[in-house]
Design a protein around this motif. Structure first.
Motif, PDB file in Angstrom:
ATOM      1  N   ALA A 145       0.834  -1.411   0.050  1.00 33.40           N
ATOM      2  CA  ALA A 145      -0.005   0.016  -0.008  1.00 33.40           C
ATOM      3  C   ALA A 145       0.852   1.216   0.016  1.00 33.40           C
ATOM      4  O   ALA A 145       0.700   2.349  -0.650  1.00 33.40           O
ATOM      5  N   LYS A 146       1.898   1.143   0.678  1.00 34.44           N
ATOM      6  CA  LYS A 146       2.843   2.313   0.865  1.00 34.44           C
ATOM      7  C   LYS A 146       3.296   2.703  -0.469  1.00 34.44           C
ATOM      8  O   LYS A 146       3.485   3.522  -0.921  1.00 34.44           O
ATOM      9  N   GLU A 147       3.744   1.574  -0.895  1.00 36.85           N
ATOM     10  CA  GLU A 147       4.379   1.612  -2.506  1.00 36.85           C
ATOM     11  C   GLU A 147       3.555   2.333  -3.656  1.00 36.85           C
ATOM     12  O   GLU A 147       3.782   3.064  -4.222  1.00 36.85           O
ATOM     13  N   LYS A 148       2.256   1.763  -3.607  1.00 34.62           N
ATOM     14  CA  LYS A 148       1.170   2.469  -4.538  1.00 34.62           C
ATOM     15  C   LYS A 148       0.737   3.822  -4.245  1.00 34.62           C
ATOM     16  O   LYS A 148       0.600   4.503  -5.145  1.00 34.62           O
ATOM     17  N   GLU A 149       0.820   4.133  -2.802  1.00 32.86           N
ATOM     18  CA  GLU A 149       0.478   5.602  -2.699  1.00 32.86           C
ATOM     19  C   GLU A 149       1.432   6.485  -3.169  1.00 32.86           C
ATOM     20  O   GLU A 149       1.296   7.570  -3.514  1.00 32.86           O
ATOM     21  N   LYS A 150       2.741   6.033  -3.349  1.00 30.79           N
ATOM     22  CA  LYS A 150       3.929   6.832  -3.961  1.00 30.79           C
ATOM     23  C   LYS A 150       3.304   7.550  -5.226  1.00 30.79           C
ATOM     24  O   LYS A 150       3.642   8.667  -5.727  1.00 30.79           O
ATOM     25  N   ILE A 151       2.340   7.031  -5.921  1.00 32.13           N
ATOM     26  CA  ILE A 151       2.064   7.683  -7.262  1.00 32.13           C
ATOM     27  C   ILE A 151       1.267   8.816  -7.106  1.00 32.13           C
ATOM     28  O   ILE A 151       1.172   9.511  -7.904  1.00 32.13           O
ATOM     29  N   LEU A 152       0.648   9.160  -6.080  1.00 34.60           N
ATOM     30  CA  LEU A 152      -0.193  10.204  -5.539  1.00 34.60           C
ATOM     31  C   LEU A 152       0.822  11.244  -5.050  1.00 34.60           C
ATOM     32  O   LEU A 152       0.738  12.610  -5.269  1.00 34.60           O
TER      33      LEU A 152
END
Length: 418
Positions: A145-152
């Motif tokens: 989740a932390k990795e995916k959130e980096k797109i934001l």
């Protein structure tokens, strides 16, 4: 060595391409649904704008994303790579007349999203969901989740963040800067999912968008389509596309190969082909579709789910328990399925004589060729590597000669792989 040099030059060339062009970037990440979401978004945007994207699969990596930006495909051999390395900087200089570029961004390991967003910083960032998949290089789901959130985090203050309000992990996400937030889901107020009904031709999908009821008819099946369409609606309204155009565009949506496509089977049976890949969330979704369809016998042809790491036993057990109410016959492929999924299904009430297990898809296909009857519905789903459920699907298709146009992973190159 060639690959390392190619990566460096592709990254350099992609950055040049981004500077040379003024199109907006729509970047999509998430545990499931990226390819279908990309396709739906493209249909909506193309109703008003010109769009650059890749129609192929596998272009969500450190190699694939730069190739889209310079409009090249993956070379088939070393000679092709040498030519690409030489040509990439020159291809990057070309001016491209597009309004939008749509990119999938995969996250197989920590750092992937940051690497890709530094190549192509998004104007619109989409996170479809976060589930317990691809755990091998991540410690836990929170790390995913932390990795995916980096797109934001790469959005500027004028950017748009679009994410799932229903998912435990995406619902907590926030962009670092003052970007506009649009959520989608059953809990959302911006693009709210109401329900999906089945008709004889496919699905009827109900939404409430900006206070108005919207109904979209589609040949696509499954609850995941509601979320795919919801993202595309969110992107469309963010770019001030009229709702009538959005609706018409999505009614032309066709599922990608291997993603809940309805195929004619032998002896007048019906195949629901969802063979592209499998994880716990998509497996449940596919089983839900099977459960809702009328049939004399419902056959679940299920392969092992790969890349679940420490949770593989738990997740296969859950699916084994879940499927009992959805099917009459269980046919499995792969070690994990026979080890965990089948025993869980039997313990939950599946009769032993209705459960069949095979080492590989070809053997499962041979069995089904003699087993399938008129009126049966066969759901086919499993992971990619070493499972390849599409091999079994081809063997029970009414017209297997047309497999190259219908099934995923066809052709000589794939035939030589496991």
């Amino acid at each position: 060595m060639i690959k390392k040099i190619a990566n460096i030059l592709l990254k350099f060339s992609a950055k040049i391409a981004m500077k040379r062009n003024s199109y907006k970037v729509v970047a999509i990440t998430g545990s499931v649904g990226k390819t279908s979401t990309k396709k739906a978004i493209s249909l909506v945007l193309e109703s008003k704008y010109s769009v650059l994207l890749s129609e192929g699969e596998g272009y969500n990596t450190e190699v694939g994303v730069p190739l889209i930006l310079i409009q090249k495909t993956v070379p088939k051999n070393k000679i092709g790579w040498f030519f690409l390395i030489f040509a990439a900087p020159f291809l990057a200089l070309k001016k491209r007349k597009y309004d939008f570029c749509i990119l999938e961004m995969g996250a197989d390991k920590p750092g992937d999203i940051e690497y890709l967003t530094r190549i192509a910083s998004p104007d619109i960032a989409v996170v479809t969901s976060v589930f317990r998949v691809h755990l091998i290089d991540f410690k836990n789901i929170e790390e995913i989740a932390k990795e995916k959130e980096k797109i934001l985090s790469r959005l500027d203050s004028g950017g748009i963040a679009i994410f799932n309000a229903d998912n435990e992990y995406t619902s907590k996400m926030k962009p670092l800067k003052d970007a506009k937030i649009i959520t989608f889901g059953k809990k959302s107020t911006e693009v709210q999912i109401i329900k999906q009904d089945f008709s004889e031709k496919g699905s009827v999908n109900h939404f409430k968008v900006q206070g108005k009821d919207i109904v979209i008819k589609s040949s696509a099946l499954g609850e995941h389509i509601l979320y795919v369409f919801a993202v595309a609606i969110a992107v469309g309204i963010s770019q001030k596309i009229e709702m009538d155009k959005i609706k018409r565009a999505l009614e032309n949506f066709k599922p990608a190969k291997g993603r809940l496509n309805i195929i004619e089977g032998i002896r007048e049976a019906t195949i629901i082909d969802d063979s592209y890949n499998a994880n716990p969330a998509s497996m449940k979704n596919a089983l839900d579709v099977l459960g809702k369809i009328e049939a004399k016998r419902k056959i679940a042809l299920l392969g092992s789910m790969n890349d679940l790491h420490m949770s593989e036993e738990e997740e296969h057990n859950k699916i084994g328990t879940y499927l009992v109410e959805k099917c009459d016959i269980l046919v499995t492929v792969g070690e994990l399925a026979v080890k965990y999924l089948v025993p869980a299904a039997i313990q939950a009430g599946m009769k032993k004589e209705n459960a069949f297990s095979f080492k590989d898809s070809s053997k499962a296909g041979e069995f089904l060729k003699g087993f399938v009857k008129n009126g049966d519905v066969v759901l086919a789903k499993g992971s990619q590597n070493k499972i390849r459920i599409e091999k079994a699907v081809k063997m029970i298709m009414k017209n297997p000669e047309g497999a190259v146009n219908i099934l995923c992973r066809q052709g000589k190159e794939w035939e030589e792989r496991n």
